[in-house]
Design a protein around this motif. Sequence first.
Motif, short mmCIF file in Angstrom:
data_model
loop_
_atom_site.label_atom_id
_atom_site.label_comp_id
_atom_site.label_asym_id
_atom_site.label_seq_id
_atom_site.Cartn_x
_atom_site.Cartn_y
_atom_site.Cartn_z
N ILE A 23 39.23 32.37 22.45
CA ILE A 23 39.71 32.86 23.73
C ILE A 23 41.23 32.91 23.65
O ILE A 23 41.87 31.95 23.19
N SER A 24 41.83 33.99 24.12
CA SER A 24 43.27 34.10 24.11
C SER A 24 43.73 34.86 25.34
O SER A 24 42.96 35.59 25.98
N GLY A 25 45.00 34.68 25.68
CA GLY A 25 45.53 35.36 26.85
C GLY A 25 46.92 34.89 27.20
O GLY A 25 47.60 34.23 26.40
N LYS A 26 47.32 35.21 28.44
CA LYS A 26 48.65 34.85 28.90
C LYS A 26 48.57 34.43 30.36
O LYS A 26 47.82 35.01 31.15
N PRO A 78 45.38 25.86 41.09
CA PRO A 78 44.53 26.08 39.92
C PRO A 78 43.59 27.27 40.13
O PRO A 78 43.27 27.64 41.26
N GLN A 79 43.14 27.83 39.03
CA GLN A 79 42.26 29.00 39.10
C GLN A 79 41.14 28.84 38.07
O GLN A 79 41.39 28.43 36.93
N THR A 80 39.92 29.16 38.49
CA THR A 80 38.75 29.12 37.60
C THR A 80 38.31 30.55 37.30
O THR A 80 38.16 31.37 38.22
N ILE A 81 38.10 30.86 36.02
CA ILE A 81 37.73 32.20 35.60
C ILE A 81 36.40 32.13 34.85
O ILE A 81 36.25 31.31 33.92
N ALA A 82 35.44 32.99 35.23
CA ALA A 82 34.15 33.09 34.55
C ALA A 82 34.27 34.13 33.44
O ALA A 82 34.72 35.27 33.67
N LEU A 83 33.86 33.75 32.23
CA LEU A 83 33.93 34.65 31.09
C LEU A 83 32.52 34.92 30.58
O LEU A 83 31.75 33.99 30.31
N SER A 84 32.17 36.19 30.45
CA SER A 84 30.86 36.57 29.93
C SER A 84 30.97 37.38 28.65
O SER A 84 30.02 37.48 27.88
N THR A 85 32.14 37.97 28.41
CA THR A 85 32.39 38.72 27.19
C THR A 85 33.81 38.48 26.73
O THR A 85 34.67 38.02 27.50
N ALA A 86 34.05 38.82 25.49
CA ALA A 86 35.39 38.67 24.95
C ALA A 86 36.32 39.71 25.55
O ALA A 86 35.97 40.88 25.65
N ARG A 87 37.49 39.27 25.99
CA ARG A 87 38.47 40.20 26.53
C ARG A 87 39.84 39.51 26.55
O ARG A 87 39.94 38.28 26.52
N SER A 88 40.87 40.33 26.60
CA SER A 88 42.22 39.79 26.68
C SER A 88 42.50 39.39 28.12
O SER A 88 42.26 40.16 29.05
N LEU A 89 43.00 38.17 28.30
CA LEU A 89 43.16 37.62 29.64
C LEU A 89 44.62 37.66 30.09
O LEU A 89 45.53 37.32 29.31
N GLN A 90 44.82 38.10 31.32
CA GLN A 90 46.13 38.00 31.99
C GLN A 90 45.87 37.26 33.29
O GLN A 90 45.30 37.79 34.23
N ILE A 91 46.26 35.98 33.30
CA ILE A 91 45.91 35.10 34.43
C ILE A 91 47.16 34.84 35.26
O ILE A 91 48.17 34.37 34.75
N GLN A 92 47.05 35.16 36.54
CA GLN A 92 48.19 34.99 37.45
C GLN A 92 47.92 33.82 38.39
O GLN A 92 46.91 33.78 39.08
N LEU A 93 48.82 32.83 38.39
CA LEU A 93 48.70 31.67 39.26
C LEU A 93 49.63 31.82 40.45
O LEU A 93 50.77 32.30 40.31
#
Length: 915
Positions: A23-26, A78-93
């Motif tokens: 898993i990877s992202g920003k 805090p933020q919870t993210i559900a992942l079902s497939t591989a994808r590049s993540l951009q998470i904004q808090l």
Amino acid sequence: MIRTIFFVLTFLFSALGVAQTTISGKVVDEQNQPIPGANVQVMGTTVGTVTDFEGNFSLSIEDEYPFNIKVSSIGFAPQTIALSTARSLQIQLKEETTNLGEIVISASRTPERIFESPVTVERFGLKEIKNTASVDFYDGLENLKGVDINTNSLTFKSINTRGFAAFANTRFVQLIDGMDNAAPALNFPLGNLLGMTEIDVQSVELLPGASSALYGANAFNGILFMRSKSPFDFEGISAYAKSGMTSQEAAGDNVFWDLGIRVAKKFSDKFAAKANFSYLKGTDWFAVSQENVLNPGTGREMPDYDGLNVYGDEVSTNIRAVGIALAENGIIPEGAVNLLPNENVSRTGYLESNLTNYEAESVKFDAALHYRPFADDLEIIYQGKIGKGATIYQGSNRYSLKNFFLQQHKIEVRNDNFFVRGYMTDEDAGDSYDMRFTGINVNRYWKGDQQWFGEYAGAYVQATLSGASSEQAHTIARQTADTGRLIPGTPEFQQAFNTVTTNPDLASGSQFRDGSQLYHADANYNFSHLVDFADIQVGGSFRTYRLNSFGTIFTDYDGPISYNELGLYTQIQKQLMDERLKLTGSLRYDKSELFNGQVTPRFSVGYTAGENRNHNFRASIQTAFRNPTTQDLYIGLDVGRAILVGSAEDNLDRYVRTFDVNNQAANGGNPTATISGRNAYENSFSAASVQAGAPVASDVDLVKPEQAIAYEIGYRGQLGKVSIDLSGYYTDYTDFIATQNVVAPLYGEVGDNSQSLVAIQSGDYKVFQTYTNAKSGVQSYGASIAVSTKVFNGFDLSGNYTYADFDQDDPEFRAGFNTPKHKFKASFGHTELVKNFGFNFSYRWSDAFFWQAGFGDGNIPSITVMDAQLNYTVPSIKSIFKVGAANLSGEEYYTAYGTGLIGTQLYVSWTINNF
């Protein structure tokens, strides 16, 4: 060898690679700026990581999709993210407007929101460390409400809460990763001199007030928890370089350096390691007061002058008694005795600045190996810490600590539900020495007391016979006795200085020797995963002190002194009413082999109200106790004006000394008399009565544990963008541990109305400082309020006010409260005023108060201090640059009587890859 084997084995047993999901992202904020140091956790597992300086992260997990990840960072929701497939993540808090959602562990030994903590707790995390206007994070703690920091030295600062402060602050505990940071012989931490490197700090939590129910003896007026970063979560290389200037009228302008580096590597899901190193060097604040402590308002013209920061002038005697001895030996005519005044005369002392170079230095290194044998939450940790430094310590005397060395080694096994750890602390005083006795014995190295006072008396008589006035005769007598005196800076003085400071015998030297050790083991188990009814914890601790001062501090003349302490505790916590009501009860039993066992319960209740659960009310009743310290029990030290003798029963007969007497006839013709520590407790007058001219027998009991019961109420609330935290407390002390000065005659029995009184009149006595308990009641009470908010579209504004006071029944009792009655603190800043640029400004005001301690008593004026910093982030090189100033106004101040004035400290810093 053992450490090498452990290191090799961790690599040999590393798990083989298996199929993994990456898993990877920003992680960014609402302005799409990266958030370094954000936690990314795979829910339901122990797999996690933190974002790098640019907000990027990458982690691998053996599970397959789908699963959830939780992303959190201090100051953001805090933020919870559900992942079902591989994808590049951009998470904004989203940024939180309050810090009440931060997680703390110290209040209940279990993670909980600070908003719901059952007691008052303060937190200082990564965000606060970055934004503090103080020179370093430890100084920044002073901006928390209810906190006092007394500055002893550039490298030694003592934290205190709720009064009764001293540099020897044995009522306050400081833990670093669960290890007590106190020096075994001193029984208190030397600030951050040998503590934690700034770039390895993950969080700091502070509990003001009584905490004995969970943390045992001495967690009496407060406890500070510092947690370091795990190499599993924070890996890579971080470093900082800080330099600047200290400016003081007495010392001038001096450059200081502070450098540090952290290296951490996660080799696999099973093994990680880290190492930290820091080095600080500068010039300490000069202490130059020449105030006459015996007669304030007068100067060095007084015959019995005793300057505050002047040493050697503590040696004083009645000059007429000297004349009597001279006449008995036929040196002066008997009739000349009456020409000598019936008053004390002191030897000429040396300035403190002649007796130390004011070098401030701190060298710290620590390393840790973390092993997770099953790649889950079970972790085995070895941690080693060593520190070496130079600083000034003020106790009963002023000490120049040179090459002071402290080391700690810990083995810990833990998971989310339990920990078992054991550690040892080893102390080496290095080349440290007592500056007061350095002055005294440099004088004696040149000319003995008997000769000096004899020459003084003879010259005084000759001057008087020649028609000189008393004032003129004193001047002539001192000049005569001081003829040939060693002058600082000369080879002769340096030779005497070196000889004295390397000699541990205080009759002729001043070296402070110590090799004491502390061994500690503790364990805790939380049954919450096994029991649904409540959160239940049990734990215990065992500690051994091994005192080894080679007879220079303690009465360990024949070898080390050892004794043990044991503690057991339990806590039950239950949430009711849709988790709005939290009840917490704790009970602890402690037993020192020297005293009866102590039981300390604690009960607290907290209720969260409001539709949005934005109001929390709390109340607690806490009991606490404090065992007498190693020095209270086993010290045997002559500090000049008094002899310090601990009151452990087996210590009273250890301290035995023989002294010359003036009135040999009253002593049966014997020129000397021998007394022990037992005389101080069983055959003495109260010092106050002797000073008043009507001696009465002292009433001093042997010291026993101090106890207290503390009541506290508080409220935390979120009102729109404004967060409020207020509390009030009342503490009632029983058997308050205190010192009491007594006067022990060298001959006669107190109450005989004859010989003992003659001994006092003839100057044949010794002043002892005894360790005992106050017979009067002592109560302390206070309140504090903190308000914080965001204004003008993102500016942080906060302020807090603290009130503290105490009562005592006996006006002659020296409580040593040493705390301002009123304190106000405020800060204003912005983490990103414009892109990558932030600033912070802090303000502190403290009321005037009266300081009482072994070194001296005196008034501390009110102070106003302003600090400021500007910081600029350069993401391309993962760096933060900061420029700042502590005490911007330059108005010098002091926080304790006898220390150097604190001037201005200017600094610039460059921090790399610290998130």
